[in-house]
Design a protein around this motif. Structure first.
Motif, PDB file in Angstrom:
ATOM      1  N   SER A 156       1.055  -0.785  -0.288  1.00 13.25           N
ATOM      2  CA  SER A 156       0.460   0.543  -0.063  1.00 13.25           C
ATOM      3  C   SER A 156       0.718   1.116   0.286  1.00 13.25           C
ATOM      4  CB  SER A 156      -0.935  -0.068   0.958  1.00 13.25           C
ATOM      5  OG  SER A 156      -1.767   0.976   1.123  1.00 13.25           O
ATOM      6  N   SER A 157       0.558   2.921  -1.233  1.00 12.46           N
ATOM      7  CA  SER A 157       1.604   2.917  -1.466  1.00 12.46           C
ATOM      8  C   SER A 157       3.157   2.517  -1.094  1.00 12.46           C
ATOM      9  CB  SER A 157       1.290   4.687  -0.211  1.00 12.46           C
ATOM     10  OG  SER A 157       2.018   5.676  -0.184  1.00 12.46           O
ATOM     11  N   ASN A 158       3.574   3.135   0.489  1.00  9.60           N
ATOM     12  CA  ASN A 158       5.310   2.656   0.590  1.00  9.60           C
ATOM     13  C   ASN A 158       5.155   1.927   1.640  1.00  9.60           C
ATOM     14  OD1 ASN A 158       4.254   4.811   2.381  1.00  9.60           O
ATOM     15  ND2 ASN A 158       6.505   6.148   2.495  1.00  9.60           N
ATOM     16  N   ALA A 185       8.858  -8.071  -6.190  1.00 10.03           N
ATOM     17  CA  ALA A 185       9.083  -7.090  -6.616  1.00 10.03           C
ATOM     18  C   ALA A 185       8.047  -5.653  -6.595  1.00 10.03           C
ATOM     19  CB  ALA A 185       9.797  -6.608  -8.104  1.00 10.03           C
ATOM     20  N   VAL A 186       8.710  -4.973  -6.265  1.00  6.87           N
ATOM     21  CA  VAL A 186       7.341  -3.943  -5.869  1.00  6.87           C
ATOM     22  C   VAL A 186       7.491  -2.521  -6.927  1.00  6.87           C
ATOM     23  CG1 VAL A 186       6.327  -2.226  -3.891  1.00  6.87           C
ATOM     24  CG2 VAL A 186       6.990  -4.297  -3.464  1.00  6.87           C
ATOM     25  N   MET A 187       6.452  -2.019  -7.308  1.00  6.42           N
ATOM     26  CA  MET A 187       6.559  -1.073  -8.476  1.00  6.42           C
ATOM     27  C   MET A 187       5.581   0.452  -8.120  1.00  6.42           C
ATOM     28  SD  MET A 187       5.533  -0.950 -12.639  1.00  6.42           S
ATOM     29  CE  MET A 187       6.449  -2.199 -12.825  1.00  6.42           C
ATOM     30  N   LEU A 188       6.461   1.391  -7.252  1.00  5.13           N
ATOM     31  CA  LEU A 188       5.738   2.751  -7.437  1.00  5.13           C
ATOM     32  C   LEU A 188       6.152   3.790  -8.396  1.00  5.13           C
ATOM     33  CD1 LEU A 188       7.484   2.611  -3.790  1.00  5.13           C
ATOM     34  CD2 LEU A 188       5.057   1.924  -4.124  1.00  5.13           C
ATOM     35  N   HIS A 196       3.788  10.465  -0.463  1.00  2.08           N
ATOM     36  CA  HIS A 196       3.119  10.037  -2.400  1.00  2.08           C
ATOM     37  C   HIS A 196       3.750   9.703  -3.249  1.00  2.08           C
ATOM     38  CE1 HIS A 196       6.550  13.612  -3.022  1.00  2.08           C
ATOM     39  NE2 HIS A 196       5.666  13.048  -4.514  1.00  2.08           N
ATOM     40  N   ALA A 197       4.158   9.112  -3.200  1.00  2.00           N
ATOM     41  CA  ALA A 197       4.351   8.153  -4.206  1.00  2.00           C
ATOM     42  C   ALA A 197       2.639   6.969  -4.290  1.00  2.00           C
ATOM     43  CB  ALA A 197       5.121   6.697  -3.909  1.00  2.00           C
ATOM     44  N   HIS A 198       2.865   6.748  -5.742  1.00  2.00           N
ATOM     45  CA  HIS A 198       1.293   6.320  -6.092  1.00  2.00           C
ATOM     46  C   HIS A 198       2.007   4.524  -6.269  1.00  2.00           C
ATOM     47  CE1 HIS A 198      -2.265   5.025  -8.186  1.00  2.00           C
ATOM     48  NE2 HIS A 198      -1.517   4.120  -9.466  1.00  2.00           N
ATOM     49  N   ARG A 217      10.815   8.853 -12.327  1.00  2.00           N
ATOM     50  CA  ARG A 217       9.228   8.491 -11.627  1.00  2.00           C
ATOM     51  C   ARG A 217       8.539   7.498 -11.529  1.00  2.00           C
ATOM     52  NH1 ARG A 217       5.037  10.434 -16.992  1.00  2.00           N
ATOM     53  NH2 ARG A 217       4.076  10.496 -14.579  1.00  2.00           N
ATOM     54  N   THR A 218       9.655   6.586 -12.723  1.00  2.00           N
ATOM     55  CA  THR A 218       9.655   4.894 -11.531  1.00  2.00           C
ATOM     56  C   THR A 218      10.607   4.206 -10.987  1.00  2.00           C
ATOM     57  OG1 THR A 218       7.637   4.519 -13.273  1.00  2.00           O
ATOM     58  CG2 THR A 218       8.739   2.304 -12.676  1.00  2.00           C
TER      59      THR A 218
END
Length: 396
Positions: free
Chosen positions: A277-279, A319-322, A303-305, A330-331
């Motif tokens: 969830s978020s970070n 792996a977690v992509m934000l 505020h990471a999405h 940006r990624t």
């Protein structure tokens, strides 16, 4: 980047490609080369890693143009706007040889990874605004598609539709492990349905929910569970026991601040799920109903999405992509080393940052289902229309 004894030189080599600081990269590479120069595992790993294309499909856009011409489709909008065709979503077949890519939101192109060529195109004038795709676990040639018009079920080139009242605008779908059940959520009727695909009949599992559903996913090991993440004022996750369909089996409703996604352990009998969830990350032992581990992802703004989370089939890499707004990269993809037994453990290995261009960002990712025993293949789709394949090699 922190070191870990479970990671070989090749895995760091793949990660270091994205770092611009050459002095840092060379120092780490030199240390790793000394550390693993006598590792016999590299004799197997190097040929495997070198056989994997760096970007696949490397001619995706040119091939897509050819398919469009062959089917007399109108490409004027894409051509005039100067934008490239976008692989917004992709999934592997259960055997791991083929990958299905959603292009321009309404066409599915299936590529053969071994032959590195196009294999099949799935398109219908009724199938548009695709939101979710999933191969049937027991049949590599059967693909379920959640889209704006409902659920399309492809059996090779034959198209079937699963229909139920106003169950359209299907956002999420998920197969059970044995392929007999298909769960789906519609943002139009706000229902979660459970489909008996053999009879093409649906059972209403959750009716007209007024809270947004983040994800619907079957567990894959031990007792089967269906995960539903949703929110009222805050997001929380609910787990249903699919043997008796008792809601909220996870009695401690852990509340989180933003949209959440789930990854299941596919390797052993441990009923472990990792929820992002978020970070922030949570590891849950479903059978014991306890929280095993929780952590904030370091150096990531609040505020990471959250975009995606995937766990490799051997349960050794997560792996977690934000998506980070207003940043040079940006990624960000956080890569963790994990183990479930005898005790749960999770260590941050490093980051995958991808291209430096702010206009190119990652959309989704997935691990190849049938990776070799000494490594895993992580696939990442980028907004410019390519899929990047990154080999990760494990030490014994």
């Amino acid at each position: 980047m922190s070191s870990t004894p479970h990671t070989t030189y090749l895995e760091y080599q793949a990660l270091l490609v994205s770092f611009a600081r050459e002095d840092f990269s060379s120092q780490v590479q030199e240390w790793l080369h000394k550390q693993w120069s006598s590792d016999t595992l590299l004799e197997q790993a190097i040929p495997w890693a070198r056989s994997i294309p760096n970007i696949y499909p490397d001619t995706c856009l040119q091939q897509w143009s050819k398919y469009a011409d062959d089917n007399n489709m109108d490409r004027s909008r894409t051509k005039d706007s100067g934008k490239t065709s976008c692989v917004g979503l992709f999934r592997w077949t259960p055997c791991g040889q083929y990958v299905a890519c959603v292009i321009e939101t309404d066409t599915i192109v299936i590529f053969d990874l071994q032959q590195q060529q196009h294999w099949q195109t799935l398109r219908s004038h009724l199938q548009h605004s695709i939101r979710s795709i999933s191969f049937r676990p027991t049949c590599s040639w059967q693909l379920a598609v959640g889209c704006w018009t409902g659920i399309a079920w492809w059996k090779r080139n034959q198209l079937h539709w699963l229909t139920w009242k106003q169950h359209k605008q299907v956002e999420h779908i998920s197969w059970s492990k044995d392929g007999s059940l298909l769960a789906s959520f519609s943002s139009l009727d706000r229902c979660i349905l459970l489909w008996d695909v053999g009879l093409s009949q649906a059972l209403v599992l959750v009716k007209e929910t007024t809270i947004p559903v983040c994800d619907v996913s079957f567990g894959v090991c031990g007792e089967p569970f269906l995960f539903v993440g949703h929110s009222s004022s805050q997001y929380h996750f609910t787990i249903l026991d699919t043997l008796e369909w008792k809601p909220q089996r996870w009695k401690k409703q852990q509340r989180v601040q933003s949209q959440c996604k789930v990854a299941w352990n596919e390797h052993d009998s441990a009923s472990v799920a990792i929820i992002a969830s978020s970070n922030q990350l949570y590891a849950l032992d479903i059978s014991e109903q306890q929280l095993l581990w929780t952590e904030y992802i370091s150096n990531v703004p609040d505020h990471a999405h959250l975009v995606d989370i995937v766990w490799d089939p051997s349960a050794q890499r997560l792996a977690v992509m934000l998506l980070i707004p207003d940043q040079e990269y940006r990624t960000l993809i956080a890569l963790y080393s994990t183990q479930c037994e005898p005790i749960f453990r999770m260590d941050l290995i490093g980051w995958i940052t991808g291209p430096e261009s702010p206009s190119d960002h990652a959309l989704c990712m997935s691990f190849q289902p049938s990776s070799c025993s000494f490594g895993a293949l992580l696939a990442i789709s980028w907004s410019q229309g390519t899929i990047q394949l990154i080999p990760l090699v494990f030490a014994k």
